[in-house]
Scaffold this motif. Structure first.
Motif, PDB file in Angstrom:
ATOM      1  N   ILE A 130      12.359  -4.106  10.264  1.00 38.08           N
ATOM      2  CA  ILE A 130      13.261  -5.059  10.432  1.00 38.08           C
ATOM      3  C   ILE A 130      13.745  -5.241  11.765  1.00 38.08           C
ATOM      4  O   ILE A 130      13.864  -6.447  12.098  1.00 38.08           O
ATOM      5  N   ALA A 131      13.685  -4.324  12.696  1.00 42.92           N
ATOM      6  CA  ALA A 131      13.587  -4.492  14.082  1.00 42.92           C
ATOM      7  C   ALA A 131      12.563  -5.665  14.588  1.00 42.92           C
ATOM      8  O   ALA A 131      12.916  -6.357  15.564  1.00 42.92           O
ATOM      9  N   ALA A 132      11.490  -5.485  14.093  1.00 43.63           N
ATOM     10  CA  ALA A 132      10.571  -6.505  14.397  1.00 43.63           C
ATOM     11  C   ALA A 132      10.618  -7.723  13.693  1.00 43.63           C
ATOM     12  O   ALA A 132       9.534  -8.633  13.947  1.00 43.63           O
ATOM     13  N   GLY A 133      11.413  -7.870  12.929  1.00 44.48           N
ATOM     14  CA  GLY A 133      11.699  -9.110  12.273  1.00 44.48           C
ATOM     15  C   GLY A 133      10.926  -9.269  11.064  1.00 44.48           C
ATOM     16  O   GLY A 133      10.615 -10.428  10.459  1.00 44.48           O
ATOM     17  N   GLN A 134      10.321  -8.501  10.539  1.00 47.85           N
ATOM     18  CA  GLN A 134       9.127  -8.511   9.433  1.00 47.85           C
ATOM     19  C   GLN A 134       9.683  -8.118   8.042  1.00 47.85           C
ATOM     20  O   GLN A 134       9.078  -8.590   7.066  1.00 47.85           O
ATOM     21  N   TYR A 135      10.753  -7.404   7.888  1.00 47.86           N
ATOM     22  CA  TYR A 135      11.642  -7.027   6.546  1.00 47.86           C
ATOM     23  C   TYR A 135      12.832  -7.783   6.820  1.00 47.86           C
ATOM     24  O   TYR A 135      13.488  -7.952   7.940  1.00 47.86           O
ATOM     25  N   VAL A 168       5.520  -2.576  -7.547  1.00 48.61           N
ATOM     26  CA  VAL A 168       5.019  -3.101  -6.119  1.00 48.61           C
ATOM     27  C   VAL A 168       5.269  -4.375  -5.777  1.00 48.61           C
ATOM     28  O   VAL A 168       5.995  -4.622  -4.864  1.00 48.61           O
ATOM     29  N   GLU A 169       5.068  -5.303  -6.572  1.00 50.39           N
ATOM     30  CA  GLU A 169       5.348  -6.965  -6.606  1.00 50.39           C
ATOM     31  C   GLU A 169       6.902  -7.120  -6.165  1.00 50.39           C
ATOM     32  O   GLU A 169       7.276  -7.824  -5.263  1.00 50.39           O
ATOM     33  N   VAL A 170       7.573  -6.465  -7.197  1.00 45.85           N
ATOM     34  CA  VAL A 170       9.164  -6.904  -7.201  1.00 45.85           C
ATOM     35  C   VAL A 170       9.732  -6.088  -5.778  1.00 45.85           C
ATOM     36  O   VAL A 170      10.550  -6.748  -4.861  1.00 45.85           O
ATOM     37  N   LEU A 171       9.436  -5.145  -5.296  1.00 46.88           N
ATOM     38  CA  LEU A 171       9.989  -4.247  -4.184  1.00 46.88           C
ATOM     39  C   LEU A 171       9.411  -5.097  -2.854  1.00 46.88           C
ATOM     40  O   LEU A 171      10.344  -5.484  -1.939  1.00 46.88           O
ATOM     41  N   VAL A 172       8.314  -5.331  -2.727  1.00 44.87           N
ATOM     42  CA  VAL A 172       7.704  -5.938  -1.718  1.00 44.87           C
ATOM     43  C   VAL A 172       8.192  -7.346  -1.701  1.00 44.87           C
ATOM     44  O   VAL A 172       8.792  -7.679  -0.263  1.00 44.87           O
ATOM     45  N   GLY A 173       8.500  -8.202  -2.649  1.00 44.26           N
ATOM     46  CA  GLY A 173       9.223  -9.438  -2.594  1.00 44.26           C
ATOM     47  C   GLY A 173      10.397  -9.558  -2.105  1.00 44.26           C
ATOM     48  O   GLY A 173      10.986 -10.416  -1.519  1.00 44.26           O
ATOM     49  N   GLY A 174      11.358  -8.236  -2.370  1.00 42.24           N
ATOM     50  CA  GLY A 174      12.338  -8.198  -2.109  1.00 42.24           C
ATOM     51  C   GLY A 174      12.872  -7.758  -0.562  1.00 42.24           C
ATOM     52  O   GLY A 174      13.918  -7.864  -0.159  1.00 42.24           O
ATOM     53  N   ILE A 175      11.683  -7.163  -0.096  1.00 40.87           N
ATOM     54  CA  ILE A 175      11.904  -6.539   1.239  1.00 40.87           C
ATOM     55  C   ILE A 175      11.463  -7.070   2.378  1.00 40.87           C
ATOM     56  O   ILE A 175      11.874  -7.356   3.422  1.00 40.87           O
ATOM     57  N   GLY A 185       0.721  -1.243   0.012  1.00 39.51           N
ATOM     58  CA  GLY A 185       0.179  -0.012  -0.012  1.00 39.51           C
ATOM     59  C   GLY A 185       0.915   1.237   0.055  1.00 39.51           C
ATOM     60  O   GLY A 185       0.285   2.122  -0.627  1.00 39.51           O
ATOM     61  N   VAL A 186       1.794   1.213   0.777  1.00 40.07           N
ATOM     62  CA  VAL A 186       2.819   2.514   0.845  1.00 40.07           C
ATOM     63  C   VAL A 186       3.554   2.679  -0.606  1.00 40.07           C
ATOM     64  O   VAL A 186       3.509   3.921  -1.024  1.00 40.07           O
ATOM     65  N   ILE A 187       4.077   1.359  -1.007  1.00 42.34           N
ATOM     66  CA  ILE A 187       4.783   1.812  -2.502  1.00 42.34           C
ATOM     67  C   ILE A 187       3.679   2.189  -3.642  1.00 42.34           C
ATOM     68  O   ILE A 187       4.027   3.024  -4.357  1.00 42.34           O
ATOM     69  N   ALA A 239      18.678   3.185   4.835  1.00 39.30           N
ATOM     70  CA  ALA A 239      18.979   4.266   4.057  1.00 39.30           C
ATOM     71  C   ALA A 239      18.893   3.811   2.271  1.00 39.30           C
ATOM     72  O   ALA A 239      18.568   4.567   1.810  1.00 39.30           O
ATOM     73  N   VAL A 240      19.577   2.842   2.366  1.00 38.85           N
ATOM     74  CA  VAL A 240      19.877   2.478   0.802  1.00 38.85           C
ATOM     75  C   VAL A 240      18.888   1.938   0.128  1.00 38.85           C
ATOM     76  O   VAL A 240      18.368   2.153  -1.055  1.00 38.85           O
ATOM     77  N   THR A 241      17.994   0.844   1.108  1.00 40.21           N
ATOM     78  CA  THR A 241      16.653   0.738   0.541  1.00 40.21           C
ATOM     79  C   THR A 241      15.814   1.519   0.387  1.00 40.21           C
ATOM     80  O   THR A 241      14.893   1.575  -0.575  1.00 40.21           O
TER      81      THR A 241
END
Length: 235
Positions: A172-177, A223-230, A119-121, A183-185
């Motif tokens: 990332i801290a929550a283990g979800q990403y 959206v699909e590619v970015l979400v899948g990679g993150i 949704g964000v992207i 910063a790079v991502t």
């Protein structure tokens, strides 16, 4: 005898000014360029505005949803460089509020990390595509005007990257990403969206039978590619 200033003509002049500023930027654009693009005389332009800076200000006002000035306001006065920079910040902030990103940043953890990030992207892609003409004008103009550069690059683009990085850090801290550099991502997300929602549609038509990329296909794929990679696949 009063000079005729049909308000509807100003809309045509602003559309021409948008194209000229997108090509040349505020500093290099000339009133003669706008007059030629709008197919009116320079004298006609000065019936409505005192300068190209006034035209630029009117474009920013339209980006904020303002109505065209009334006839008695013509010619519109020239603004200062600081006023233009403030108006640009207001215009971009209004058009890039990104409520889905703001809502995600208020949550400590996502109930559905994939859906949230998608949704964000998606929101960022749609807003970038919808404002692509205005963004071309602002980016080209910011290259020559320090006040506009500080607003566009420093307090607008940087703000989007920082907010995305904040979301990445939290998830990332929550283990979800997946563990990546936030910063790079974040910069990768913004640049990928900008390429496919804005820059790619400025490319010349490719030779041969190869079709242009459809914007909806681009949006779904990005959206699909970015979400899948993150997003992490771990439960």
């Amino acid at each position: 005898m009063a000079r005729a200033r049909p308000p509807h003509r100003l809309a045509d002049i602003l559309a021409a000014a948008m194209r000229v500023f997108a090509r040349h930027g505020l500093e290099r654009a000339k009133m003669s360029d706008v007059a030629a693009e709008a197919r009116v005389s320079q004298g006609t332009l000065y019936n409505y505005v005192e300068s190209k800076e006034a035209l630029f200000r009117l474009l920013l006002d339209r980006g904020l949803g303002a109505e065209l000035p009334r006839t008695e306001a013509f010619p519109v006065a020239s603004p200062s460089a600081d006023e233009l920079a403030r108006r640009m910040e207001d215009a971009v902030a209004a058009n890039f509020a990104l409520p889905r990103l703001a809502a995600a940043l208020r949550r400590r953890r996502a109930a559905d990390a994939r859906a949230e990030l998608a949704g964000v992207i998606d929101e960022l892609f749609r807003r970038t595509f919808e404002t692509r003409d205005a963004a071309d004008v602002l980016e080209r103009s910011a290259q020559d005007v320090p006040e506009l550069a500080a607003a566009f690059y420093g307090r607008v683009r940087r703000n989007i990257v920082d907010r995305l990085a904040g979301l990445l850090t939290r998830r990332i801290a929550a283990g979800q990403y997946r563990r990546t550099d936030p910063a790079v991502t974040a910069r990768m997300i913004l640049e990928t969206v900008t390429l496919f929602a804005r820059h790619i549609y400025r490319d010349p038509a490719p030779p041969g039978p190869e079709p242009r990329i459809d914007v909806e296909v681009a949006r779904r794929t990005v959206v699909e590619v970015l979400v899948g990679g993150i997003v992490s696949r771990r439960r």
